[in-house]
Design an enzyme around this catalytic site. Structure first.
Site, PDB file in Angstrom:
ATOM      1  N   HIS A  79      43.110  42.899  35.234  1.00  0.00           N
ATOM      2  CA  HIS A  79      42.904  42.995  36.673  1.00  0.00           C
ATOM      3  C   HIS A  79      42.651  44.435  37.114  1.00  0.00           C
ATOM      4  O   HIS A  79      43.073  45.392  36.464  1.00  0.00           O
ATOM      5  CB  HIS A  79      44.097  42.424  37.416  1.00  0.00           C
ATOM      6  CG  HIS A  79      44.200  40.936  37.286  1.00  0.00           C
ATOM      7  ND1 HIS A  79      45.158  40.204  37.938  1.00  0.00           N
ATOM      8  CD2 HIS A  79      43.448  40.040  36.596  1.00  0.00           C
ATOM      9  CE1 HIS A  79      44.998  38.926  37.654  1.00  0.00           C
ATOM     10  NE2 HIS A  79      43.969  38.804  36.834  1.00  0.00           N
ATOM     11  N   GLU A  81      43.895  46.197  39.563  1.00  0.00           N
ATOM     12  CA  GLU A  81      45.108  46.977  39.820  1.00  0.00           C
ATOM     13  C   GLU A  81      45.700  47.485  38.514  1.00  0.00           C
ATOM     14  O   GLU A  81      46.108  48.649  38.412  1.00  0.00           O
ATOM     15  CB  GLU A  81      46.163  46.121  40.535  1.00  0.00           C
ATOM     16  CG  GLU A  81      45.693  45.460  41.814  1.00  0.00           C
ATOM     17  CD  GLU A  81      45.197  44.037  41.627  1.00  0.00           C
ATOM     18  OE1 GLU A  81      45.594  43.172  42.427  1.00  0.00           O
ATOM     19  OE2 GLU A  81      44.413  43.793  40.687  1.00  0.00           O
ATOM     20  N   CYS A 117      48.136  39.525  42.410  1.00  0.00           N
ATOM     21  CA  CYS A 117      48.856  38.413  41.798  1.00  0.00           C
ATOM     22  C   CYS A 117      50.288  38.852  41.477  1.00  0.00           C
ATOM     23  O   CYS A 117      50.629  40.032  41.567  1.00  0.00           O
ATOM     24  CB  CYS A 117      48.129  37.947  40.527  1.00  0.00           C
ATOM     25  SG  CYS A 117      48.284  39.079  39.121  1.00  0.00           S
ATOM     26  N   CYS A 120      50.444  41.597  38.793  1.00  0.00           N
ATOM     27  CA  CYS A 120      50.048  42.908  39.302  1.00  0.00           C
ATOM     28  C   CYS A 120      51.085  43.470  40.266  1.00  0.00           C
ATOM     29  O   CYS A 120      51.331  44.674  40.283  1.00  0.00           O
ATOM     30  CB  CYS A 120      48.669  42.840  39.956  1.00  0.00           C
ATOM     31  SG  CYS A 120      47.321  42.682  38.751  1.00  0.00           S
TER      32      CYS A 120
END
Length: 162
Positions: A79, A81, A117, A120
């Site tokens: 991801h 992040e 999410c 993250c």
């Protein structure tokens, strides 16, 4: 001449970073800022050296109609992040702000209502980031206090259900 508001300036950079995303489902871009200095950026994509979903031509989560927020182990991508966080030391991130933007890869429009999410969120907490700002439209955004994520631990709800 009207000068761009600083928050939307950083969100515009996160949106530009999202253009490097290789995900077929959603294109995320993240920018970490501390003391008005960009210290890291990240976008969603496969780990270095592995083929990206856009290269393979398929997304397993989409193929199997996996709902958002579920079955991340099927996803090829790291991801945005997470990629931004792993590129810089924790000491540099303490008390920083993470800016996040998401675009639909099919038409390039901004995707409103997104947020990091649960995985993250845990990384953001451990990284020492204080604020997360998520773009909804070119001018509108939402701001999350990471301290609230610690205080209101949504992962405890999962434990209560078992």
């Amino acid at each position: 001449m009207q000068r761009r508001e600083k928050i939307n300036y950083y969100l515009a950079i996160a949106e530009t970073v999202s253009e490097r995303s290789t995900c077929l489902r959603k294109n995320y871009g993240a920018v970490i800022v501390k003391n008005d200095t960009i210290i890291s950026t990240g976008y969603a994509g496969a780990p270095r050296g592995r083929k990206n979903c856009c290269d393979v031509g398929t997304c397993l989560r989409e193929k199997y109609s996996v709902p958002s927020g579920e079955r991340y182990e099927l996803c090829r991508s790291v991801h945005a992040e997470a990629n931004a966080i792993i590129a810089v030391s924790r000491d540099e991130m303490l008390d920083s702000t993470l800016y996040l933007a998401c675009r639909d890869p099919r038409d390039g429009t901004l995707v409103a209502g997104t947020s990091p999410c649960s995985m993250c969120r845990r990384m953001i907490i451990n990284a020492g980031i204080c604020i997360v700002v998520v773009r909804d439209t070119k001018e509108k955004y939402r701001t999350f206090s990471v301290a609230d994520w610690v205080e209101n631990d949504d992962s405890l709800e999962l434990h209560r259900g078992y």
